[in-house]
Motif scaffolding. Structure first.
Motif, PDB file in Angstrom:
ATOM      1  N   PHE A 129      -0.841  13.819  -4.443  1.00 33.07           N
ATOM      2  CA  PHE A 129      -2.085  14.416  -4.948  1.00 33.07           C
ATOM      3  C   PHE A 129      -2.540  15.564  -4.065  1.00 33.07           C
ATOM      4  CE2 PHE A 129      -6.690  14.511  -4.126  1.00 33.07           C
ATOM      5  CZ  PHE A 129      -7.133  15.027  -5.334  1.00 33.07           C
ATOM      6  N   MET A 130      -2.449  15.371  -2.743  1.00 33.10           N
ATOM      7  CA  MET A 130      -2.863  16.417  -1.808  1.00 33.10           C
ATOM      8  C   MET A 130      -2.022  17.674  -1.999  1.00 33.10           C
ATOM      9  SD  MET A 130      -3.302  16.152   2.334  1.00 33.10           S
ATOM     10  CE  MET A 130      -1.614  15.594   2.564  1.00 33.10           C
ATOM     11  N   LEU A 131      -0.708  17.505  -2.164  1.00 32.88           N
ATOM     12  CA  LEU A 131       0.154  18.662  -2.372  1.00 32.88           C
ATOM     13  C   LEU A 131      -0.132  19.348  -3.710  1.00 32.88           C
ATOM     14  CD1 LEU A 131       3.683  17.604  -1.055  1.00 32.88           C
ATOM     15  CD2 LEU A 131       1.971  19.035   0.048  1.00 32.88           C
ATOM     16  N   ARG A 172       0.805  -1.214   0.000  1.00 38.72           N
ATOM     17  CA  ARG A 172       0.000   0.000   0.000  1.00 38.72           C
ATOM     18  C   ARG A 172       0.844   1.272   0.000  1.00 38.72           C
ATOM     19  NH1 ARG A 172      -5.341  -0.696  -1.370  1.00 38.72           N
ATOM     20  NH2 ARG A 172      -6.329  -2.292  -0.102  1.00 38.72           N
ATOM     21  N   ARG A 173       2.137   1.136   0.263  1.00 38.35           N
ATOM     22  CA  ARG A 173       2.993   2.324   0.383  1.00 38.35           C
ATOM     23  C   ARG A 173       2.978   3.201  -0.875  1.00 38.35           C
ATOM     24  NH1 ARG A 173       6.635   1.863   4.868  1.00 38.35           N
ATOM     25  NH2 ARG A 173       5.364   0.938   6.499  1.00 38.35           N
ATOM     26  N   PRO A 174       3.093   2.629  -2.078  1.00 37.81           N
ATOM     27  CA  PRO A 174       3.062   3.497  -3.273  1.00 37.81           C
ATOM     28  C   PRO A 174       1.748   4.270  -3.406  1.00 37.81           C
ATOM     29  CG  PRO A 174       3.950   1.343  -3.817  1.00 37.81           C
ATOM     30  CD  PRO A 174       3.397   1.228  -2.433  1.00 37.81           C
ATOM     31  N   GLU A 175       0.628   3.633  -3.039  1.00 39.45           N
ATOM     32  CA  GLU A 175      -0.657   4.327  -3.115  1.00 39.45           C
ATOM     33  C   GLU A 175      -0.715   5.481  -2.119  1.00 39.45           C
ATOM     34  OE1 GLU A 175      -4.319   1.791  -3.706  1.00 39.45           O
ATOM     35  OE2 GLU A 175      -2.877   0.245  -3.110  1.00 39.45           O
ATOM     36  N   LEU A 176      -0.157   5.232  -0.944  1.00 36.33           N
ATOM     37  CA  LEU A 176      -0.141   6.283   0.074  1.00 36.33           C
ATOM     38  C   LEU A 176       0.729   7.450  -0.373  1.00 36.33           C
ATOM     39  CD1 LEU A 176      -1.074   7.090   2.900  1.00 36.33           C
ATOM     40  CD2 LEU A 176       0.969   5.988   3.807  1.00 36.33           C
ATOM     41  N   LEU A 188     -11.969  14.181   0.907  1.00 39.56           N
ATOM     42  CA  LEU A 188     -11.599  13.188  -0.098  1.00 39.56           C
ATOM     43  C   LEU A 188     -10.362  12.389   0.314  1.00 39.56           C
ATOM     44  CD1 LEU A 188     -12.134  15.306  -3.343  1.00 39.56           C
ATOM     45  CD2 LEU A 188     -13.562  13.427  -2.530  1.00 39.56           C
ATOM     46  N   VAL A 189      -9.352  13.090   0.834  1.00 42.20           N
ATOM     47  CA  VAL A 189      -8.119  12.414   1.251  1.00 42.20           C
ATOM     48  C   VAL A 189      -8.386  11.494   2.439  1.00 42.20           C
ATOM     49  CG1 VAL A 189      -5.812  12.755   2.223  1.00 42.20           C
ATOM     50  CG2 VAL A 189      -6.592  14.201   0.343  1.00 42.20           C
ATOM     51  N   ASP A 190      -9.176  11.956   3.399  1.00 43.10           N
ATOM     52  CA  ASP A 190      -9.478  11.136   4.573  1.00 43.10           C
ATOM     53  C   ASP A 190     -10.234   9.874   4.170  1.00 43.10           C
ATOM     54  OD1 ASP A 190      -9.356  10.880   7.471  1.00 43.10           O
ATOM     55  OD2 ASP A 190     -11.535  11.027   7.392  1.00 43.10           O
TER      56      ASP A 190
END
Length: 205
Positions: free
Chosen positions: A162-164, A152-156, A193-195
């Protein structure tokens, strides 16, 4: 002698801070081309000789401005006040903290450097490389805040990027004189959305 050296180091650090602050201010006010080393030195209250003692060329000073912003971002990421008692990231708090940086008019200085160096291919490559290195420095603290499985690390990492991207893009809307409610509404939507995506990555619904 040691005390004298410490005073000299302190004065040197103070002068560098004055120059970086003056450079950031002038980048906002007159743009990249207008922010000459002579004007920056005058704003900082030092001679051009003193400026070049600390920063050999304008390029070095501009990279220093980028470094200064990177440290501000890292400081925000490393703070504990956006982590909940159960170890989850309080996304609303993190978004608000990042907006304090990217939404600050001082961040316009970064855009001026990125856009203003386009005509200088060699230096522009350095600026782009600097931004990429900044992302590599910022990402690990973000990922370490979450106990996610390795796959999951790459998705995180992608979610954080994306947030930045969204926050930096929103910062450009300041040029269009949007009101405070506009930014509050869009920042709240981004946090939501991020949460939601974080919950999914962590194995929630």
């Amino acid at each position: 002698m040691a005390q004298a050296r410490r005073r000299q180091v302190d004065r040197s650090s103070e002068t560098q801070a004055l120059l970086l602050h003056a450079a950031a201010e002038l980048l906002q006010e007159v743009g990249f081309a207008g922010a000459t080393t002579a004007l920056i030195a005058r704003r900082a209250g030092v001679t051009t000789g003193a400026l070049h003692h600390h920063f050999a060329a304008k390029d070095d000073l501009m990279l220093g401005v980028l470094d200064r912003m990177t440290e501000r971002v890292l400081h925000r990421i490393e703070q504990q006040d956006h982590v909940t008692p159960d170890g989850r990231i309080d996304v609303s708090s993190l978004v608000a903290h990042l907006w304090e940086i990217y939404g600050d008019p001082e961040y316009w200085a970064i855009w001026e450097i990125i856009i203003g160096t386009r005509a200088d291919a060699a230096f522009h490559r350095k600026v782009v490389a600097h931004r990429q290195e900044t992302m590599r420095r910022v990402l690990p603290p973000w990922i370490e805040r979450h106990a996610l499985s390795e796959p999951r690390r790459p998705e995180l990492a992608g979610l954080f990027e994306f947030m930045l991207i969204a926050i930096r893009g929103l910062s450009l809307e300041r040029f269009l004189d949007k009101d405070a409610a506009y930014f509050e509404r869009n920042l709240a939507l981004l946090a939501e959305l991020v949460d939601r995506k974080l919950t999914t990555l962590a194995g929630g619904t």
